[in-house]
Write an enzyme that holds these catalytic residues in place. Sequence first.
Site, short mmCIF file in Angstrom:
data_model
loop_
_atom_site.label_atom_id
_atom_site.label_comp_id
_atom_site.label_asym_id
_atom_site.label_seq_id
_atom_site.Cartn_x
_atom_site.Cartn_y
_atom_site.Cartn_z
N GLU A 89 -14.13 -1.97 -1.97
CA GLU A 89 -14.35 -2.10 -0.52
C GLU A 89 -15.68 -1.52 -0.11
OE1 GLU A 89 -12.32 -1.24 3.85
OE2 GLU A 89 -11.18 -0.85 2.03
N LYS A 107 -0.35 -0.45 -4.32
CA LYS A 107 -1.79 -0.20 -4.34
C LYS A 107 -2.03 1.22 -3.84
CE LYS A 107 -4.75 -1.89 -1.24
NZ LYS A 107 -5.39 -0.62 -0.74
N ASP A 115 0.83 -1.20 0.00
CA ASP A 115 0.00 0.00 0.00
C ASP A 115 0.86 1.25 0.00
OD1 ASP A 115 -2.72 -0.42 -0.16
OD2 ASP A 115 -3.02 -0.62 2.00
N GLU A 149 -5.29 4.36 -3.34
CA GLU A 149 -6.72 4.61 -3.24
C GLU A 149 -7.15 5.74 -4.18
OE1 GLU A 149 -7.80 5.26 0.82
OE2 GLU A 149 -6.99 3.33 1.51
#
Length: 277
Positions: free
Chosen positions: A186, A118, A88, A120
């Site tokens: 999510e 990763k 992340d 967001e």
Amino acid sequence: MSATARKTAPMPEDIRARKGGTPIVSLTACTTPMAEVMDGICDFVLVGDSLGMVLHGLSSTLDVTLEMMILHGKAVRRGLSASMLVVDMPFGSYEESPQQAFQNASRVMRETGAGAVKLEGGVVMADTIAFLTKRGIPVMAHIGLTPQSINTLGGYKVQGRGPQAEQMMADARAVEEAGAFAVVLEKVPESLANTITAEVGIPTIGIGASAQCDGQILVVDDMLGLFTAFKAKFVKRFAHLGDDAKAAIAAYASEVQARSFPGPEHVFSDTAPKAKK
């Protein structure tokens, strides 16, 4: 080939090629021993910024630093040989500009040996995803509930209901077009997760989404019952290791207080044992 039979770790393009095929298995990990346990069972292992909460006792992921992610990324990498490592990007390490994202993501890749990072965000991060992928950094996207944005989302709420669904679809299409090889969904409604999975050409990885996603991920501390500060609806406890650990520690304390541990088999005599002939 089954995950347990795999000899080498998959690459991002291998994960992308699993679209519509055998569901992709993934979990988070923070330590070498945990990585060793899931190596070869999971297709990819994520060093998630959730480690701030489950390992460091932070109240959210917002205080997690790049150095923390790299430290744990290195630890997890040492435990993997047959699962791909994804790390992340923490809050504040990529949002400012594509150039900032590249500088920090390239450092993560270089220092941890990760196969991908990763980050967001959907439409708003599409340019950054494209910038990274064009420069050799594979990106897994993450849309829906994005924990780094809880202050603007109003907490850990379901995302994509009602009029939000159209924006969620736009986010999914944007990250695909930008070059992401997969996208985490999510805490989105099941029907929306099914629609996104059917309409985008990259694998969807569900967490609180739908069994029809192309894969699933959970925080390992949640599913093993090691982290119980709160339990999201989408978490299934596959074990209760926290309770087992408490019972074992209580048994240890009892034996120490009773002076029954250490026993004769756990201590050493004054003379060395004779060597075997």
